[in-house]
Write a protein that holds these residues in place. Structure first.
Motif, mmCIF file in Angstrom:
data_model
loop_
_atom_site.group_PDB
_atom_site.id
_atom_site.type_symbol
_atom_site.label_atom_id
_atom_site.label_comp_id
_atom_site.label_asym_id
_atom_site.label_seq_id
_atom_site.Cartn_x
_atom_site.Cartn_y
_atom_site.Cartn_z
ATOM 1 N N ALA A 1 0.841 -1.197 0.000
ATOM 2 C CA ALA A 1 0.000 0.000 0.000
ATOM 3 C C ALA A 1 0.874 1.244 0.000
ATOM 4 N N SER A 2 0.462 2.264 -0.741
ATOM 5 C CA SER A 2 1.246 3.493 -0.813
ATOM 6 C C SER A 2 1.202 4.252 0.514
ATOM 7 N N LYS A 3 2.200 5.079 0.728
ATOM 8 C CA LYS A 3 2.239 5.892 1.944
ATOM 9 C C LYS A 3 1.048 6.831 2.013
ATOM 10 N N PHE A 4 0.599 7.306 0.853
ATOM 11 C CA PHE A 4 -0.541 8.221 0.830
ATOM 12 C C PHE A 4 -1.818 7.516 1.306
ATOM 13 N N ILE A 5 -2.069 6.298 0.806
ATOM 14 C CA ILE A 5 -3.252 5.548 1.225
ATOM 15 C C ILE A 5 -3.185 5.239 2.707
ATOM 16 N N ARG A 6 -2.020 4.869 3.184
ATOM 17 C CA ARG A 6 -1.873 4.561 4.606
ATOM 18 C C ARG A 6 -2.097 5.805 5.463
ATOM 19 N N PHE A 7 -1.646 6.964 4.958
ATOM 20 C CA PHE A 7 -1.885 8.225 5.658
ATOM 21 C C PHE A 7 -3.380 8.510 5.753
ATOM 22 N N LEU A 8 -4.086 8.331 4.630
ATOM 23 C CA LEU A 8 -5.531 8.559 4.625
ATOM 24 C C LEU A 8 -6.249 7.613 5.579
ATOM 25 N N MET A 9 -5.803 6.370 5.595
ATOM 26 C CA MET A 9 -6.452 5.404 6.475
ATOM 27 C C MET A 9 -6.239 5.755 7.940
ATOM 28 N N LYS A 10 -5.050 6.231 8.271
ATOM 29 C CA LYS A 10 -4.790 6.645 9.655
ATOM 30 C C LYS A 10 -5.699 7.789 10.063
ATOM 31 N N ARG A 11 -5.947 8.697 9.131
ATOM 32 C CA ARG A 11 -6.788 9.856 9.431
ATOM 33 C C ARG A 11 -8.266 9.455 9.488
ATOM 34 N N ILE A 12 -8.711 8.705 8.484
ATOM 35 C CA ILE A 12 -10.134 8.368 8.386
ATOM 36 C C ILE A 12 -10.561 7.385 9.473
ATOM 37 N N TYR A 13 -9.695 6.415 9.759
ATOM 38 C CA TYR A 13 -10.038 5.368 10.728
ATOM 39 C C TYR A 13 -9.179 5.487 11.989
ATOM 40 N N LYS A 14 -9.035 6.706 12.452
ATOM 41 C CA LYS A 14 -8.163 6.957 13.612
ATOM 42 C C LYS A 14 -8.624 6.214 14.871
ATOM 43 N N ASP A 15 -9.923 5.929 14.945
ATOM 44 C CA ASP A 15 -10.443 5.198 16.103
ATOM 45 C C ASP A 15 -10.279 3.682 15.963
ATOM 46 N N TYR A 16 -9.817 3.254 14.775
ATOM 47 C CA TYR A 16 -9.658 1.826 14.506
ATOM 48 C C TYR A 16 -8.274 1.585 13.887
ATOM 49 N N PRO A 17 -7.209 1.723 14.660
ATOM 50 C CA PRO A 17 -5.845 1.666 14.112
ATOM 51 C C PRO A 17 -5.466 0.335 13.475
ATOM 52 N N GLN A 18 -6.145 -0.740 13.843
ATOM 53 C CA GLN A 18 -5.759 -2.051 13.310
ATOM 54 C C GLN A 18 -5.959 -2.127 11.797
ATOM 55 N N VAL A 19 -6.954 -1.425 11.272
ATOM 56 C CA VAL A 19 -7.230 -1.533 9.842
ATOM 57 C C VAL A 19 -6.056 -1.016 9.011
ATOM 58 N N GLU A 20 -5.411 0.050 9.448
ATOM 59 C CA GLU A 20 -4.252 0.555 8.707
ATOM 60 C C GLU A 20 -3.072 -0.400 8.845
ATOM 61 N N LEU A 21 -2.923 -1.009 10.009
ATOM 62 C CA LEU A 21 -1.854 -1.990 10.206
ATOM 63 C C LEU A 21 -2.067 -3.204 9.304
ATOM 64 N N ASP A 22 -3.309 -3.634 9.186
ATOM 65 C CA ASP A 22 -3.610 -4.759 8.301
ATOM 66 C C ASP A 22 -3.355 -4.397 6.846
ATOM 67 N N TYR A 23 -3.633 -3.151 6.487
ATOM 68 C CA TYR A 23 -3.415 -2.728 5.102
ATOM 69 C C TYR A 23 -1.925 -2.684 4.764
ATOM 70 N N GLN A 24 -1.106 -2.428 5.758
ATOM 71 C CA GLN A 24 0.348 -2.411 5.546
ATOM 72 C C GLN A 24 0.858 -3.761 5.064
ATOM 73 N N VAL A 25 0.250 -4.828 5.563
ATOM 74 C CA VAL A 25 0.736 -6.175 5.235
ATOM 75 C C VAL A 25 -0.206 -6.897 4.272
ATOM 76 N N ARG A 26 -1.054 -6.154 3.610
ATOM 77 C CA ARG A 26 -2.038 -6.767 2.708
ATOM 78 C C ARG A 26 -1.357 -7.564 1.600
ATOM 79 N N HIS A 27 -0.296 -7.012 1.036
ATOM 80 C CA HIS A 27 0.404 -7.708 -0.050
ATOM 81 C C HIS A 27 1.050 -9.002 0.454
ATOM 82 N N ILE A 28 1.503 -8.998 1.697
ATOM 83 C CA ILE A 28 2.105 -10.204 2.285
ATOM 84 C C ILE A 28 1.045 -11.291 2.454
ATOM 85 N N ASN A 29 -0.115 -10.892 2.953
ATOM 86 C CA ASN A 29 -1.206 -11.854 3.114
ATOM 87 C C ASN A 29 -1.651 -12.421 1.773
#
Length: 288
Positions: free
Chosen positions: A194-222
């Protein structure tokens, strides 16, 4: 005892390939002991199990190509990059009069996955968890950032493909001994982090749910873990992997009707070319 499963990837507009494959399965009266779908694969799986492949065809080759459903057209009238309300309300519930009530009544052994923000994981829903108005199916397609969170029965849900792009692991958990997998990516597809920009947006949009951005970081690995398991099963004769035999230039979000119809035809024809192999694969040990 042999237990044969069907596993469907998502893929947005690329799901026209899946719709074509499922239409062939329907026409050849092929059924599975268990099935699982993610994102658009969840919708097309529901159509297949209800004996309504024509709805999947229309959705994948006509409705998904509506230029107002994605991009600036969608941003203007709904504030998001993808307007799932349009495809589910205007087209599926409205034009097609689609309801999952027949699926709820029949209650086949199938599941669709959606990402539960509060739990920070993909959770699974059976037909008995569904609503006739397709709200749950809409949730399974709700791409992070590009569409709003879908609230369903007290849960806040997004696309299950955040962690389970190809739900092969779920089929194994459910006791499948053989699996047909239908993916929407070509053989040479490379999934990038995932691009840094998408991860930045996810951190902002889902700030109350930090796990979703962490999962997106490793999406390609999964994704590659899931593909590795599938390829291992293929080598052992325990899986069949269907993917587009030809490249059609459509993206997850964009594709015109002609290209999507071509992708649908490729899906149908790929199945027909492997007809004898499929029939042999679907025979259970106790039948031999």
């Amino acid at each position: 005892m042999e237990r044969i499963g069907l596993v469907l990837e998502g893929g947005g507009v690329r799901g026209a390939y899946t719709a074509g494959c499922l239409s062939w399965l329907h026409d050849n009266n092929i059924h599975f002991d268990y099935s699982a779908g993610i994102s658009s694969g969840a919708v097309y799986l529901s159509c297949y199990l209800m004996g309504q492949p024509e709805i999947a065809k229309n959705m994948s080759t006509i409705y998904a190509c509506d230029p107002n459903m994605t991009g600036f057209g969608a941003l203007r009238h709904c504030g998001y990059y993808v307007d799932y309300e349009m495809i589910f309300s205007k087209y599926l519930r409205g034009q097609e009069h689609m309801s999952t009530q027949p699926l709820i009544d029949a209650n086949p052994d199938m599941e669709v996955g959606a990402y539960d923000l509060a739990k920070g994981e993909t959770v699974w829903f059976s037909p008995k968890d569904m609503d006739p108005d397709l709200r749950l199916l809409q949730a399974t397609c709700a791409l992070p950032v590009a569409s709003p969170i879908v609230e369903y029965n007290g849960r806040k849900l997004l696309d299950g493909g955040i962690t389970k792009m190809i739900p092969i692991e779920r089929a194994v958990e459910k006791g499948c001994t053989k699996v047909m997998v239908i993916t929407t990516k070509p053989a040479d597809y490379v999934r990038k982090p995932a691009s840094k920009f998408i991860r930045f947006l996810m951190k902002r949009i889902y700030k109350d749910y930090p796990q979703v951005e962490l999962d997106y970081q490793v999406r390609h690995i999964n994704y590659y873990k899931q593909m590795s398991l599938i390829k291992d099963w293929v080598e052992k004769g325990k899986a069949m992997l269907m993917y587009p035999s030809e490249t059609v230039k459509v993206s997850r979000f964009k594709g015109d009707t002609a290209k999507c119809e071509r992708l649908y035809e490729i899906g149908y024809n790929d199945m027909e070319k492997r007809k004898e192999e499929i029939f042999a694969f679907m025979k259970k040990d106790e039948e031999n």
